[in-house]
Enzyme design. Sequence first.
Site, short mmCIF file in Angstrom:
data_model
loop_
_atom_site.label_atom_id
_atom_site.label_comp_id
_atom_site.label_asym_id
_atom_site.label_seq_id
_atom_site.Cartn_x
_atom_site.Cartn_y
_atom_site.Cartn_z
N ARG A 175 30.39 43.77 43.79
CA ARG A 175 29.12 44.50 43.72
C ARG A 175 27.98 43.51 43.90
O ARG A 175 27.00 43.78 44.57
CB ARG A 175 29.02 45.25 42.40
N ASP A 204 36.42 45.22 46.39
CA ASP A 204 36.03 46.56 45.93
C ASP A 204 35.35 47.27 47.09
O ASP A 204 35.28 46.75 48.20
CB ASP A 204 35.12 46.46 44.68
N HIS A 277 39.17 52.05 45.47
CA HIS A 277 38.13 51.01 45.59
C HIS A 277 38.39 50.13 46.83
O HIS A 277 38.33 48.90 46.74
CB HIS A 277 38.07 50.17 44.32
N ASP A 340 42.95 51.44 39.41
CA ASP A 340 42.06 52.36 38.70
C ASP A 340 41.36 53.31 39.66
O ASP A 340 41.24 53.03 40.84
CB ASP A 340 40.98 51.57 37.93
N GLU A 341 40.88 54.41 39.10
CA GLU A 341 39.94 55.30 39.77
C GLU A 341 40.29 55.59 41.23
O GLU A 341 39.50 55.39 42.13
CB GLU A 341 38.52 54.72 39.68
N TYR A 432 32.62 46.18 27.32
CA TYR A 432 32.05 46.15 28.67
C TYR A 432 30.67 45.51 28.61
O TYR A 432 29.76 46.02 27.96
CB TYR A 432 32.01 47.57 29.26
N ASP A 434 28.67 45.06 31.10
CA ASP A 434 27.68 45.64 32.01
C ASP A 434 26.87 46.73 31.28
O ASP A 434 25.86 47.18 31.79
CB ASP A 434 28.33 46.22 33.28
N TRP A 482 31.30 43.91 35.03
CA TRP A 482 31.10 44.60 36.31
C TRP A 482 29.66 44.33 36.73
O TRP A 482 28.74 44.42 35.91
CB TRP A 482 31.37 46.10 36.15
C1 TNX Z 1 34.82 51.50 36.04
S1 TNX Z 1 36.73 49.54 34.68
C2 TNX Z 1 35.43 50.65 36.95
C3 TNX Z 1 34.60 49.77 37.78
C4 TNX Z 1 33.15 49.92 37.49
C5 TNX Z 1 32.94 50.09 36.00
C6 TNX Z 1 31.51 50.15 35.58
C7 TNX Z 1 37.43 49.87 36.00
C8 TNX Z 1 38.83 49.52 36.07
N1 TNX Z 1 36.78 50.49 37.01
O1 TNX Z 1 34.90 49.98 39.14
O2 TNX Z 1 32.49 48.81 37.96
O3 TNX Z 1 33.57 51.26 35.58
O4 TNX Z 1 31.39 50.07 34.19
#
Ligand code: TNX
Length: 770
Positions: A175, A204, A277, A340-341, A432, A434, A482
């Site tokens: 980022r 990412d 990502h 993740d995500e 966290y 951030d 982050w």
């Molecule tokens: C979630 S924590 C994410 C990141 C983001 C973050 C911001 C994680 C494994 N994935 O991609 O930067 O939240 O807090």
Amino acid sequence: MISYSLPSRKRIKIVALILLCIGFVLPGKAQTGTQGIIPQPVKIKSDNITYVFSREFKIGLGPGISASNVTFFKDYIRLVRDIHKTTPFVNHKMAASNLWLQINPKRVSQPEGYTLEVKPHRITITGHDEAGVFYGLQSLVQLLDINKSEIAVKGYSITDYPRFAYRGMHLDVSRHFFDPQTIKKWIDLLALYKINTFHWHLTDDQGWRIEIKKYPLLQSVSAYRDETIIGHKKDSPHRFDGKRYGGYYTQDEVKDIVKYATQRHITVIPEIEMPGHALAALAAYPQLGCTGGPYKAATYWGIFDDVYCAGNDETFTFLQNVMDEVLPLFPSKYIHIGGDECPKTKWKACPKCQKRIKDEHLKDEKELQSYFIGRMEKYLNSKGRQIIGWDEILEGGLTPGATVMSWTGEEGGIAAAKQHHEAIMTPEKYVYLDYYQSLYPAEPLSGGGYTPLGKVYNYEPVTNELNGEEAKYIKGVQANAWSEYMASPAQAERQLFPRMLALAEVAWSPKQSKNYDGFLKRLRYHQPLLNLNINAAEVYDEITDSVAETADHQVALNLQTTLPGAKIFYTTDGTDPGVNAKEYGGPIIVASTGSIKAAVFMKDKQVGRVYEKSFTIHQAIGKTVTLKNQPQGGYNPGNTFGLVNGVFGSKLYNDGQWYGFSGDDLEAVVDLGSMQNVSKLGINILKYHWQKMWEPTLLTFEVSADGTNYTEVYRQTDFPDNGINAVRANIKIQQARYIRVKATNKGIIPPGEYIAGAKAWLMVDEIIVQ
Ligand code: TNX
């Protein structure tokens, strides 16, 4: 040779001068005294002797100790030494040494442990291993008294070793990119606080940051984005800076950084994100996505639907080839593969992914994710490595040797440990960096949560949900940085420090020795952050508050500061408080609408910024509220008083005031206790689509005399403002005892919107009756 990461004396003097000029007292910084060590050692005793460093300070290295262990120590001495510039001299004889370093695993049985003895004639550090010796030196650095014309250290006898084997710090360089010199500066800081793992988040959506020679487009295309969002991602419409942004580390730079870290007993774990990502990589190699693109590296923050195609064998060939270049650069046992995500929308519509599900007899897309991770794990295992993944790798089943990094909560880590998989705890709610560390409105833009220093400090990684055997699988703890809102090294440092020091104490110190006040006492005296020119946040002693309900249902404001001996002065007339204002002596009963300003004072001098809180006092204050559905997750304040406490949730949305309902409706009944005249009803609705927070499709107010028969008095379907929608309904004046508020959740986020298909959050605060 002095490491370039240490700042010049001149810069330190300038920093000191600026600190003097800004007129705040920075507690402890101007005083001399015992700084203490962070993280707190297992055992520490001091006596009355003082060891004064001589001009010809000699460090003796016992067998098996490489000179690289003393590089940082030597540089630090040179940096802080006032009267002479001689670099400590290194030899190999105890008798000729002022500081003698030795390894003796019989005397110190715990890995990475050490003892430190300061005697009038010599300082001795005995390590279990080289790392132990190194950590003894880091403790010594922190004990140095440099406020006089010479360097001195009091007599100490220390026995010390870590609680957890894995003590991690993560850094996202996608980022925002941080140059190798900055990374090295921070590696010095990790070492100083005995953190032994650097988790380097290298890829990412917004940029691919490691050179892979086989795929040159990763350098020329994926390492750059067209522009970057300005402000918070929740803001709408998104605004951009119009400037191309990027950069990457060459393999030579990576090698150099890994070597630098290794010399400081830090293992570097690279993270190459998959299957989600992945936008930056897809921008260069669109054939690896389900639709074939075209794709662009993301220019704002969030979760993106386009991920690596799991049905295409070329994806795996690509990632394996990437790993073939990554592995030789990182000798770590662990490789982080993200996980993740990863939205499944594109996989659901992709014929190749669907064919894979069929051919591999998988149940669904979750199992396809598990297949993806498992296939990469097999490859990495064949190269002698183990994988770490974020807790979503539990979806669809854990692959055999995976270590889980638990971030969405502690549940992932607990589940992994129960399955006898190793886990590393990094729950966002606590660690966290951030997230906001202060709720003052002047705080620089941060991520969405609230993790002040004390919350990080008080985090306990081993929950009592685990039995003794399972608890062994909790390998350690890590804080994550982050970098969405860390555009410069100075901004990043303000987020990382001092919270990283709190994490270090969680990771190293015995559980029973933890004490937040004790930690703060050491922190306030702490010299190294200042000497190393770190832009640490100084907000931790500022006012924190809580709004409570008194026995007779009034609103009481409690104010606290952690600074011992300090006083709080406050005003209620909107002026900034000075020492002639009212002194805070206990809960302030707030009986009328207005705002309270307060500040911390130490010996008549203001410490930190001015605190302010506004109250709206109305008829429903402290009344009983009954909720049909319970609020969830981070948006459940745990009571209903917050809905009728006179304090409105702020745009930061992380202040503990908002009540959030994921997918569910709001149905709240306020009982005023008696029939009353009502002429105005209100509620605040938070709308941030980029944060999954949606306005209701319908909001109604109803009134009733008996709590059974209700009359609708107001309805609204439009909530046009991005941010807080303040609903204020003037109704025909009437008598009522019960007020019912209903708001219908948007439900599932519609196609084409951010995170389509997920449940929308309905966010409400303060039911106002007037
Ligand atoms: C979630 S924590 C994410 C990141 C983001 C973050 C911001 C994680 C494994 N994935 O991609 O930067 O939240 O807090």
